[in-house]
Scaffold this motif. Sequence first.
Motif, PDB file in Angstrom:
ATOM      1  N   ALA A 169     -11.086  11.596  17.357  1.00  0.00           N
ATOM      2  CA  ALA A 169     -11.868  11.128  17.948  1.00  0.00           C
ATOM      3  C   ALA A 169     -12.879  10.115  17.210  1.00  0.00           C
ATOM      4  CB  ALA A 169     -12.567  10.556  19.247  1.00  0.00           C
ATOM      5  N   GLU A 170     -14.098  11.542  16.159  1.00  0.00           N
ATOM      6  CA  GLU A 170     -14.273  11.031  15.030  1.00  0.00           C
ATOM      7  C   GLU A 170     -14.326  10.609  14.011  1.00  0.00           C
ATOM      8  OE1 GLU A 170     -18.017  13.447  12.382  1.00  0.00           O
ATOM      9  OE2 GLU A 170     -16.973  14.046  14.531  1.00  0.00           O
ATOM     10  N   THR A 171     -12.950  10.997  13.682  1.00  0.00           N
ATOM     11  CA  THR A 171     -12.005  10.311  11.794  1.00  0.00           C
ATOM     12  C   THR A 171     -10.552   9.893  12.143  1.00  0.00           C
ATOM     13  OG1 THR A 171     -11.062  12.662  11.910  1.00  0.00           O
ATOM     14  CG2 THR A 171     -12.934  12.997  11.490  1.00  0.00           C
ATOM     15  N   GLY A 172     -10.201   9.751  13.554  1.00  0.00           N
ATOM     16  CA  GLY A 172      -8.710   8.617  13.503  1.00  0.00           C
ATOM     17  C   GLY A 172      -7.935   9.539  12.681  1.00  0.00           C
ATOM     18  N   ILE A 173      -8.424  11.206  12.870  1.00  0.00           N
ATOM     19  CA  ILE A 173      -6.728  11.960  11.816  1.00  0.00           C
ATOM     20  C   ILE A 173      -6.461  12.885  13.419  1.00  0.00           C
ATOM     21  CG2 ILE A 173      -6.291  13.608  10.664  1.00  0.00           C
ATOM     22  CD1 ILE A 173      -7.829  12.379   8.519  1.00  0.00           C
ATOM     23  N   ALA A 174      -5.235  12.850  13.795  1.00  0.00           N
ATOM     24  CA  ALA A 174      -4.739  13.027  14.241  1.00  0.00           C
ATOM     25  C   ALA A 174      -5.165  15.009  14.306  1.00  0.00           C
ATOM     26  CB  ALA A 174      -3.393  13.449  14.662  1.00  0.00           C
ATOM     27  N   THR A 175      -5.719  16.074  15.194  1.00  0.00           N
ATOM     28  CA  THR A 175      -5.260  17.509  14.451  1.00  0.00           C
ATOM     29  C   THR A 175      -4.915  18.220  15.006  1.00  0.00           C
ATOM     30  OG1 THR A 175      -7.381  17.551  16.758  1.00  0.00           O
ATOM     31  CG2 THR A 175      -8.140  17.576  14.545  1.00  0.00           C
ATOM     32  N   GLY A 176      -3.649  17.692  16.402  1.00  0.00           N
ATOM     33  CA  GLY A 176      -2.993  18.040  16.892  1.00  0.00           C
ATOM     34  C   GLY A 176      -3.738  19.515  17.663  1.00  0.00           C
ATOM     35  N   MET A 177      -4.463  19.071  18.541  1.00  0.00           N
ATOM     36  CA  MET A 177      -5.551  20.415  19.114  1.00  0.00           C
ATOM     37  C   MET A 177      -5.173  19.882  20.389  1.00  0.00           C
ATOM     38  SD  MET A 177      -7.300  22.602  19.324  1.00  0.00           S
ATOM     39  CE  MET A 177      -8.236  23.492  20.482  1.00  0.00           C
ATOM     40  N   ARG A 178      -4.127  21.399  20.938  1.00  0.00           N
ATOM     41  CA  ARG A 178      -3.826  21.454  22.295  1.00  0.00           C
ATOM     42  C   ARG A 178      -4.754  23.167  23.479  1.00  0.00           C
ATOM     43  NH1 ARG A 178       1.995  20.569  21.180  1.00  0.00           N
ATOM     44  NH2 ARG A 178       2.297  22.792  22.678  1.00  0.00           N
ATOM     45  N   GLN A 179      -5.361  22.718  23.949  1.00  0.00           N
ATOM     46  CA  GLN A 179      -5.706  23.511  24.972  1.00  0.00           C
ATOM     47  C   GLN A 179      -4.342  23.902  25.992  1.00  0.00           C
ATOM     48  OE1 GLN A 179      -9.711  22.032  25.158  1.00  0.00           O
ATOM     49  NE2 GLN A 179     -10.773  24.308  24.687  1.00  0.00           N
ATOM     50  N   ASN A 180      -3.201  24.830  25.861  1.00  0.00           N
ATOM     51  CA  ASN A 180      -2.004  24.890  26.323  1.00  0.00           C
ATOM     52  C   ASN A 180      -2.785  25.938  27.209  1.00  0.00           C
ATOM     53  OD1 ASN A 180      -2.333  24.953  23.144  1.00  0.00           O
ATOM     54  ND2 ASN A 180      -0.611  25.947  23.718  1.00  0.00           N
ATOM     55  N   GLY A 181      -4.104  27.413  26.186  1.00  0.00           N
ATOM     56  CA  GLY A 181      -3.443  28.691  27.118  1.00  0.00           C
ATOM     57  C   GLY A 181      -3.351  29.096  26.293  1.00  0.00           C
ATOM     58  N   SER A 182      -3.976  30.518  26.546  1.00  0.00           N
ATOM     59  CA  SER A 182      -3.166  32.215  25.591  1.00  0.00           C
ATOM     60  C   SER A 182      -3.227  32.573  26.856  1.00  0.00           C
ATOM     61  CB  SER A 182      -3.471  32.616  24.538  1.00  0.00           C
ATOM     62  OG  SER A 182      -4.721  33.428  24.679  1.00  0.00           O
ATOM     63  N   ILE A 183      -1.516  33.497  26.798  1.00  0.00           N
ATOM     64  CA  ILE A 183      -1.216  34.639  27.229  1.00  0.00           C
ATOM     65  C   ILE A 183      -1.155  36.084  26.563  1.00  0.00           C
ATOM     66  CG2 ILE A 183      -0.117  36.172  29.220  1.00  0.00           C
ATOM     67  CD1 ILE A 183       1.350  33.328  29.977  1.00  0.00           C
ATOM     68  N   THR A 184      -1.753  37.016  26.880  1.00  0.00           N
ATOM     69  CA  THR A 184      -1.586  38.549  26.446  1.00  0.00           C
ATOM     70  C   THR A 184      -0.756  39.849  27.352  1.00  0.00           C
ATOM     71  OG1 THR A 184      -3.303  37.987  24.292  1.00  0.00           O
ATOM     72  CG2 THR A 184      -2.741  40.576  24.640  1.00  0.00           C
ATOM     73  N   VAL A 185      -0.098  40.137  26.962  1.00  0.00           N
ATOM     74  CA  VAL A 185       0.748  40.881  27.747  1.00  0.00           C
ATOM     75  C   VAL A 185       0.444  42.371  27.331  1.00  0.00           C
ATOM     76  CG1 VAL A 185       2.091  39.199  28.965  1.00  0.00           C
ATOM     77  CG2 VAL A 185       2.969  40.546  26.606  1.00  0.00           C
ATOM     78  N   ALA A 186       1.120  43.468  28.554  1.00  0.00           N
ATOM     79  CA  ALA A 186       0.477  44.801  27.591  1.00  0.00           C
ATOM     80  C   ALA A 186       1.821  45.698  28.121  1.00  0.00           C
ATOM     81  CB  ALA A 186      -0.983  45.812  28.533  1.00  0.00           C
ATOM     82  N   LEU A 187       1.659  45.527  26.713  1.00  0.00           N
ATOM     83  CA  LEU A 187       3.406  46.884  27.256  1.00  0.00           C
ATOM     84  C   LEU A 187       3.101  48.471  27.656  1.00  0.00           C
ATOM     85  CD1 LEU A 187       5.873  45.664  24.711  1.00  0.00           C
ATOM     86  CD2 LEU A 187       5.473  44.714  27.025  1.00  0.00           C
ATOM     87  N   THR A 188       1.856  48.857  27.503  1.00  0.00           N
ATOM     88  CA  THR A 188       0.857  50.682  27.414  1.00  0.00           C
ATOM     89  C   THR A 188       0.131  50.223  28.250  1.00  0.00           C
ATOM     90  OG1 THR A 188       0.791  50.590  25.617  1.00  0.00           O
ATOM     91  CG2 THR A 188       2.246  50.668  25.643  1.00  0.00           C
ATOM     92  N   ARG A 189      -0.111  51.229  28.947  1.00  0.00           N
ATOM     93  CA  ARG A 189      -1.207  51.046  30.354  1.00  0.00           C
ATOM     94  C   ARG A 189      -2.650  51.631  29.317  1.00  0.00           C
ATOM     95  NH1 ARG A 189      -0.149  49.753  35.180  1.00  0.00           N
ATOM     96  NH2 ARG A 189       1.922  51.421  35.386  1.00  0.00           N
ATOM     97  N   ASP A 190      -2.816  51.788  27.664  1.00  0.00           N
ATOM     98  CA  ASP A 190      -3.213  52.133  26.844  1.00  0.00           C
ATOM     99  C   ASP A 190      -3.774  50.589  26.198  1.00  0.00           C
ATOM    100  OD1 ASP A 190      -4.784  54.401  26.374  1.00  0.00           O
ATOM    101  OD2 ASP A 190      -2.964  55.493  25.184  1.00  0.00           O
ATOM    102  N   ARG A 191      -3.051  49.388  26.726  1.00  0.00           N
ATOM    103  CA  ARG A 191      -2.885  48.044  25.896  1.00  0.00           C
ATOM    104  C   ARG A 191      -3.103  47.238  26.722  1.00  0.00           C
ATOM    105  NH1 ARG A 191      -3.038  46.388  20.817  1.00  0.00           N
ATOM    106  NH2 ARG A 191      -1.183  46.796  20.204  1.00  0.00           N
ATOM    107  N   LYS A 192      -2.798  47.979  28.604  1.00  0.00           N
ATOM    108  CA  LYS A 192      -3.880  46.954  29.574  1.00  0.00           C
ATOM    109  C   LYS A 192      -5.017  47.712  29.990  1.00  0.00           C
ATOM    110  CE  LYS A 192      -3.200  47.327  34.603  1.00  0.00           C
ATOM    111  NZ  LYS A 192      -2.297  47.163  36.151  1.00  0.00           N
TER     112      LYS A 192
END
Length: 815
Positions: free
Chosen positions: A79-102
């Motif tokens: 909005a400030e500069t008129g240049i599209a930044t492609g910024m999308r707050q679509n979230g993130s998911i991190t998954v764990a495959l081990t108990r230590d990572r969880k």
Amino acid sequence: MTTPPANARVVIIGGGISGCSVAYHLAKLGWSDIVLLERKQLTSGTTWHAAGLIGQLRASQNMTKLAKYSADLYVRLEAETGIATGMRQNGSITVALTRDRKEEIYRQATLARAFDVEVNEVSPTEVKEMYPHLNIRDVVGAVHLPLDGQCDPANIAMALAKGARQRGAKILENVKVTSVLQKDGRVTGVTWTAGEESGVIEADLVVNCGGMWGRDLAGASGVTLPLHACEHFYIVTEAIPNLTRLPVLRVPDECAYYKEDAGKMMLGAFEPKAKPWGMDGIREDFCFDQLPEDFDHFQPILEMAVNRMPLLETAGIHTFFNGPESFTPDDRYYLGEAPEVKGYWVAAGYNSIGIVSSGGAGFALAQWMNDGEPPFDLWDVDIRRAQPFQKNRRYLKERVTETLGLLYADHFPYRQMETARGIRRTPLHEHLKSRGAVFGEVAGWERANWFARAGQEREYRYSWKRQNWFGNQKDEHLAVRNTAGLFDMSSFGKIKIEGKHALPYLQRLCANQMDVAIGRIVYTQMLNMAGGIESDLTVTRLSETAFFAVVPGATLQRDLAWMRKHLRSDEHVVITDLTAAESVLVLMGPHARNIISKVSPNNFSNEVFPFGTAQEIEIGMGLARAHRVTYVGELGWELYISADQTAHVFEELEEAGRASGLKLCGLHALDSCRIEKAFRHFGHDITDEDHVLEAGLGFAVKTGKGDFMGRDAVLRKREAGLSRRMVQFRLRDPQPLLFHNEAIVRDGKIVSIITSANYGHHLGAAIGMGYVPCEGETDADVLGSTYEVEIAGVRHAAEASLKPMYDPTAERTRM
């Protein structure tokens, strides 16, 4: 081409997102005469091919603050500069495959809540609902951050550049900086070339935002900027029918991240063993270049990805990309003024998180340059943590093979670097190794962390529970409490300050009274103008005009830079780094006096050798300077010994201590002892953002001695009262472990985090420290609350104390 101006207040070198952010934020502060020079075209180094992932949660509160700032900035830039930044707050998911990572990601979720980042722990079934293409057969847990997202890195850089130009900054492409000019240790300008033209810009300040070119540019000015480029790989598929918008997905156990963009899927990797690049320099015409494909290197990642995301099996590959990015020895970027040259600033080495970091980093650096002090604690990324030896290219090449992969490695507590080891060793290294020492590394120093028993493997087995050395630490800890322990602390930073103005100089820098008798040891802090702690040290008066300062090994370069920065031109003071010249043996425990008396004819009684004093002693057939101080809360001495006599003194003490239960001890035991005694640790419990009174160190501040840096801030705080206080905690259940960054819960509400922690083997439970809000409250109010500590989403009852839980009256140190 627009010819560069002859003069500027600041020249920014490098037109990636980092340089553009610095220019934008300086311009927003009202600076004029800003010039940014880019050797080729904006974004042509690394920015143009970055993945553009925006993850707000980082390892500390202030790094998280900067990442959140970046996300907020990128949302409003369009909005400030008129240049599209492609910024999308679509979230993130991190998954764990081990108990230590969880356990790890659930601990991160607790940290996110403490930092006010929206986060949800989600089940594998809920992950499948959000990400229907994912194979969740072996997923054991996940976290979802709704406000994370993705962006277009090149366009964000262009938007920052436009915003800077709109406020008067000059941004010039195809102009290469060939050198940074300096006189009397201060920047005076730069030289440049552009085709057949060349010239000079006189400037007060320079900012090196040169990315993977930054190391060699800095080195030409004598500035240490340890970074090295690595190859970084990703693939982009052909368009996939019916692929809808999805959150960013991270599967760290498979070293992979996934990003949907315009109906295509990007798969990127942080493989455990990376490929360094550009060891012999970067060719002159490098601009928007790719590196050769290496499908064999990427194939193991792709095979796991096809199992994880079955749609990839039939998707065509549109792009196989390999491009260089710069990485640092400790996986953290560099920010701040270089200690070697005044006016030489740095923002570089982003370790593949440059897009999410650069918005906040540009803001923080601009504030720092404008105000003369950082806006908050930035020690995590401070350029002053870099060690001079780390500019060695062979060292960097070996180390960055590991650091690229650390982004997605298991972040176990006490994890040690494996590459580029053994560079800085004390004179006792082989002695300790032969006695079972298992080493860790800090600032390049190999330090004994624990001692293995006969027949025990000399390796770390990492876990979020009790690791394989837990029992060794307990034995060493209890030896210090009950008999005696011997530590090699030669990695201490040792600084001699001497000259006819040494006393008034230290009186101005230090908060405690420095005009003491020869032989006295003063525990003190050096404060900034806000009363924050810049350095935590002891200073021993050696003579009328000579003093000896001891600082942590990790902060030596920072402390030297602070001292030299505040030395006035008319002061006759010489500051000398003596770290490598002297070793330090630390003898601590109730039997310490008996042991040292067997190898020295000197008198070690309280009357002749009281606490807080230093004397030269005979020991064995050599000499040492004995300092009666403690960081473990017991009777003992730090012995400063010429490096050539260290082995002899060690052997004498070891032999003398056999009958008295003397035990060799490592840094893990030192830390567990100091946490029981509530001794503060710089960089965790105390930083330049923490007021000395709120840190509970008012006893080391003497406002009556006259003026010193930070005195007015101390007086103001005493008048206004404390807004928070350092509190020590002990978990009531002896089983859970604390490391740091767990959430402090007061009367059911998260109010802060644990700043440092360890297991208190004498007190019989995990011990932590952290700040608690206390505005307008008495001691009784603070202690009258109910406290818990949240670990990976589970809350554990804790007792709180404003005094050390171990030996609160310090009787044992004066035995």
